[in-house]
Design a protein around this motif. Structure first.
Motif, short mmCIF file in Angstrom:
data_model
loop_
_atom_site.label_atom_id
_atom_site.label_comp_id
_atom_site.label_asym_id
_atom_site.label_seq_id
_atom_site.Cartn_x
_atom_site.Cartn_y
_atom_site.Cartn_z
N ARG A 95 -20.42 7.00 28.52
CA ARG A 95 -20.44 6.31 27.24
C ARG A 95 -20.68 4.81 27.40
N LEU A 99 -23.65 2.77 25.68
CA LEU A 99 -23.36 1.71 24.71
C LEU A 99 -23.88 0.36 25.18
N ARG A 103 -26.97 6.52 18.21
CA ARG A 103 -25.58 6.20 17.87
C ARG A 103 -24.91 7.36 17.15
N ALA A 104 -25.67 8.01 16.26
CA ALA A 104 -25.12 9.16 15.55
C ALA A 104 -24.78 10.28 16.53
N ARG A 112 -21.68 9.17 18.53
CA ARG A 112 -20.46 9.26 17.71
C ARG A 112 -20.05 10.72 17.55
N ALA A 149 -18.62 11.83 20.80
CA ALA A 149 -17.29 11.26 21.02
C ALA A 149 -16.25 11.94 20.13
N ALA A 150 -16.64 12.30 18.93
CA ALA A 150 -15.71 12.96 18.02
C ALA A 150 -15.42 14.39 18.48
N ALA A 167 -16.85 11.79 27.18
CA ALA A 167 -17.58 12.25 26.00
C ALA A 167 -18.51 13.39 26.39
N TYR A 172 -21.80 15.31 25.17
CA TYR A 172 -22.95 15.19 24.27
C TYR A 172 -23.34 16.59 23.79
#
Length: 179
Positions: free
Chosen positions: A33, A37, A144-145, A148, A151-152, A171, A173
């Motif tokens: 991540r 980022l 980014r979507a 996110r 990560a969620a 994370a 993917y």
């Protein structure tokens, strides 16, 4: 260090493309991540430079048009002066008018052509810059979507002690979410 937005986006793509697959899933992978980022931050930092280049193009266009106007005005003044000199001689009056009008038409046509060429060049350069910036921005939003969403979707490691499954704190993917 990468210098352009396109190169940074390519590096991000390679990172995702080369990421290790999650065991028992060909649609999911694991990425770092922080590195992803960092690349996104570098891409965001490049946008002001890309926009600065577009502003420079606009300024160059304005200078080019102003130069063409000055050149046209100089040609026009030269034509008028030549016409005045020719008018002083009675026998060449008709010829002087004709030549002055021709020179003026040539100057005006050249001015129009230079202005048209400058506008086309700048419009094309700005269009290409706008497309590149738009594509890069859209790719950032999609990335980014996905990050996110990944990560969620992180699941804590099971207490079984086996090395299979997702590692705690990393994370995962989910490429399926991209579909």
């Amino acid at each position: 260090m990468a210098t352009g937005v396109e190169e940074l986006v390519e590096m991000l793509f390679s990172m995702i493309d080369e990421a290790k697959s999650v065991p028992l899933s060909s649609e999911k992978c694991i990425i770092e991540r922080d590195k992803a980022l960092d690349l996104l931050d570098d891409i965001k930092a490049q946008f002001p430079m890309e926009l600065g280049e577009a502003k420079k193009l606009l300024a160059a266009r304005t200078d080019y048009i102003a130069s063409a106007k000055r050149e046209a005005e100089l040609i026009r003044k030269q034509a008028e002066e030549k016409a005045r000199q020719m008018l002083a001689e009675d026998e060449l009056t008709a010829q002087a008018r004709q030549k002055a009008n021709e020179m003026l038409k040539v100057a005006e046509e050249r001015s129009r052509e230079l202005r048209r060429a400058a506008n086309e060049y700048c419009e094309d350069a700005l269009r290409r810059t706008e497309e590149a910036v738009s594509e890069a921005y859209d790719e950032i939003k999609r990335s980014r979507a996905r990050f996110r969403a990944a990560a969620a979707g992180v699941q804590p490691a099971s207490g079984t002690g086996s090395s299979g499954g997702a590692q705690a704190g990393r994370a995962v993917y989910d490429a399926e979410a991209d579909s």
